[in-house]
Design an enzyme around this catalytic site. Structure first.
Site, PDB file in Angstrom:
ATOM      1  N   ASP A 171      -4.683  -4.355   5.747  1.00 32.80           N
ATOM      2  CA  ASP A 171      -5.060  -5.262   4.666  1.00 32.80           C
ATOM      3  C   ASP A 171      -3.937  -6.283   4.444  1.00 32.80           C
ATOM      4  OD1 ASP A 171      -6.626  -6.300   2.663  1.00 32.80           O
ATOM      5  OD2 ASP A 171      -6.079  -4.788   1.169  1.00 32.80           O
ATOM      6  N   SER A 227       0.854  -1.190   0.000  1.00 36.52           N
ATOM      7  CA  SER A 227       0.000   0.000   0.000  1.00 36.52           C
ATOM      8  C   SER A 227       0.888   1.237   0.000  1.00 36.52           C
ATOM      9  CB  SER A 227      -0.934  -0.058   1.212  1.00 36.52           C
ATOM     10  OG  SER A 227      -1.864   0.979   1.170  1.00 36.52           O
ATOM     11  N   HIS A 243      -2.482  -1.066  -3.516  1.00 35.59           N
ATOM     12  CA  HIS A 243      -3.620  -0.161  -3.324  1.00 35.59           C
ATOM     13  C   HIS A 243      -3.483   1.067  -4.212  1.00 35.59           C
ATOM     14  CE1 HIS A 243      -4.544  -1.743   0.995  1.00 35.59           C
ATOM     15  NE2 HIS A 243      -4.900  -2.586   0.040  1.00 35.59           N
TER      16      HIS A 243
END
Lengths: 292, 188
Positions: B131, B11, B38
């Protein structure tokens, strides 16, 4: 289950999960007549797992058992397995193409029938209604909005959404070439946005299962975005055949931006109209094997 | 157990980390690589092109129903979850965001664990959320190998830390050591 403890059973947990999913699908089919066997397995497994979690069933087998013995759970289960919510004017350039390229052609018909298959909470139904309204076509149009889930349809019919969406949806609206104020189409109370009920005057909401139900209208436009990605290739072909049979010759089909029809046997029945926006037309010439 | 595929999640700080990771991979790798980084749904930046410049393996955006190919890096497209089917093909979904993300690393990892089981290596890199932790846990439970970038070496330590806390790791090493580790695991 303790995440650190390795699985000691002989077939392995992943294989067990496959069996559990298969049994759940079988139970839905035999007990309730809903066939999910042709859904793409990875997403189906994810949704079934989420349902098992949110209904606190422990395992997929636990969910299967409750599905069998508690028929009142069915609407909740179908809701969990059907099309997810969308946004108004999601992918604005698609709605711009509908506004600028498709509606002017549809305007030549005395009556315009539109089928939105898999309408979820209705965001795209109202987006379409706004386009028709602004093109001066809404009075002679009818939108049939269908979904597998009666709970989703209920929600769609109410047309109530979180007010925090308004900003993004308004930006989307402008990006479709909208020249009015998006705020003209809803009212806000507390933190809820309620769509003007006038936009619903020519909409019929009805339950329809793309797996088992037949064609029910002759449509000039079929909108089915991000539904086929959840179907396996044979079911995708089946759904495309339904759309073909529902559409008048030259009628439009609008799919999701990343949906591919390359693997569907019925793809040949459609000609590209605006390929990047995934807008197709039913072929004027009958393809081999298609209904005359 | 032979490694069949590698899944990578990142991310905040992910693009730079991916450049380092892909730059160090052996071009002889025959495994499929699938990367979830992401990014926002309207991200039009050509991430595949950017990463391809640092990678000796080809980098492509994963497409609906296409097979995952060995020796190729597949990127999750923006705005969709990317899932693996058991027939080695990709599937997309517009299910709700997970941990505010779509594509979500957990969604990719969980489906990949189901598809590839013990043949899978999962890698969690830099990121500012949680995540990937759940997905990495499933990969380990199904017999796969978990690699986590050491939080101290990550631009954003929260995500690798969350993965360590929930899933643990078979290897927790600085970013620079991950390519060599993957080469060793895959070419063995």
């Amino acid at each position: 289950m303790d995440p650190e403890s390795p699985s000691h059973d002989d077939i392995g947990e992943a294989a067990l999960t496959d069996i559990e999913l298969e049994l759940f699908v079988r139970a839905m089919q035999r007990r309730h007549g809903y066939d999910f066997s042709q859904y793409a397995p990875a997403s189906l497994l994810r949704r079934v797992r989420q349902l098992a979690n949110s209904l606190e069933c422990g395992t997929i087998s636990g969910l299967t058992s409750r599905t069998l013995h508690q028929p009142e759970l069915l609407p909740r289960v179908l809701e969990g397995l059907s099309v997810p919510v969308s946004d108004m004017f999601r992918d604005p350039r698609v709605f711009r193409a509908l506004r600028e390229q498709v509606l002017p052609i549809l305007a030549s018909y005395p009556r315009i029938d539109i089928w939105q298959a898999g309408c979820a909470h209705g965001e795209e139904v109202y987006s379409l209604a706004i386009l028709l309204e602004e093109a001066g076509l809404y009075e002679r149009s009818h939108i049939f909005a269908t979904d597998l889930s009666t709970r989703a349809l209920q929600h769609a019919q109410e047309g109530i959404y979180p007010a925090r969406e308004a900003q993004q949806w308004s930006r989307n609206y402008i990006a479709t070439g909208g020249t009015r104020s998006f705020a003209d189409y809803y009212s806000v109370r507390y933190n809820l946005l309620k769509i003007d009920k006038r936009l619903r005057r020519n909409v019929t909401f009805a339950q329809h299962n793309l797996v088992s139900d037949k064609v029910f209208c002759e449509a000039h436009l079929v909108l089915c975005r991000n539904v086929l990605i959840y179907f396996s290739n044979p079911l995708q072909s089946h759904a495309l055949a339904l759309f073909r049979d529902s559409l008048v010759r030259g009628g439009f089909l609008c799919l999701g931006l990343r949906e591919s029809t390359d693997f569907a046997t019925t793809a040949a029945d459609f000609d590209p109209f605006d390929e990047p926006q995934r807008i197709y037309r039913r072929s004027i010439h009958p393809a081999a094997g298609s209904k005359a | 157990m032979t490694v069949t595929a590698i899944v990578v999640g990142c991310s905040a700080g992910g693009v730079t980390a991916l450049q380092t990771l892909l730059g160090g991979l052996d071009p002889r790798l025959a495994q499929a690589l699938v990367v979830c980084c992401h990014r926002s749904a309207d991200d039009s930046a050509n991430l595949a092109g950017v990463l391809a410049r640092s990678s000796r393996l080809p980098v492509v955006e994963a497409a609906e129903r296409e097979p995952a190919r060995g020796g190729v890096v597949h990127l999750a497209p923006p705005g969709y979850h990317l899932l693996m089917e058991s027939d080695n093909r990709f599937a997309l979904s517009v299910d709700p965001h997970v941990s505010h993300a779509r594509p979500s690393i957990d969604v990719l990892f969980c489906s990949a664990a189901q598809a590839w089981r013990a043949g899978l290596v999962g890698v969690v890199l830099t990121g500012a959320n949680t995540d990937g932790a759940e997905g990495l846990r499933l990969i380990r439970r199904y017999g796969g190998i978990a690699i986590v970038q050491s939080p101290a070496s990550a631009q954003a330590p929260a995500m690798p830390q969350a993965a360590l806390d929930l899933a643990g790791a078979d290897h927790c090493v600085p970013l620079e050591a991950i390519p060599a580790l993957l080469n060793r695991l895959c070419l063995a």
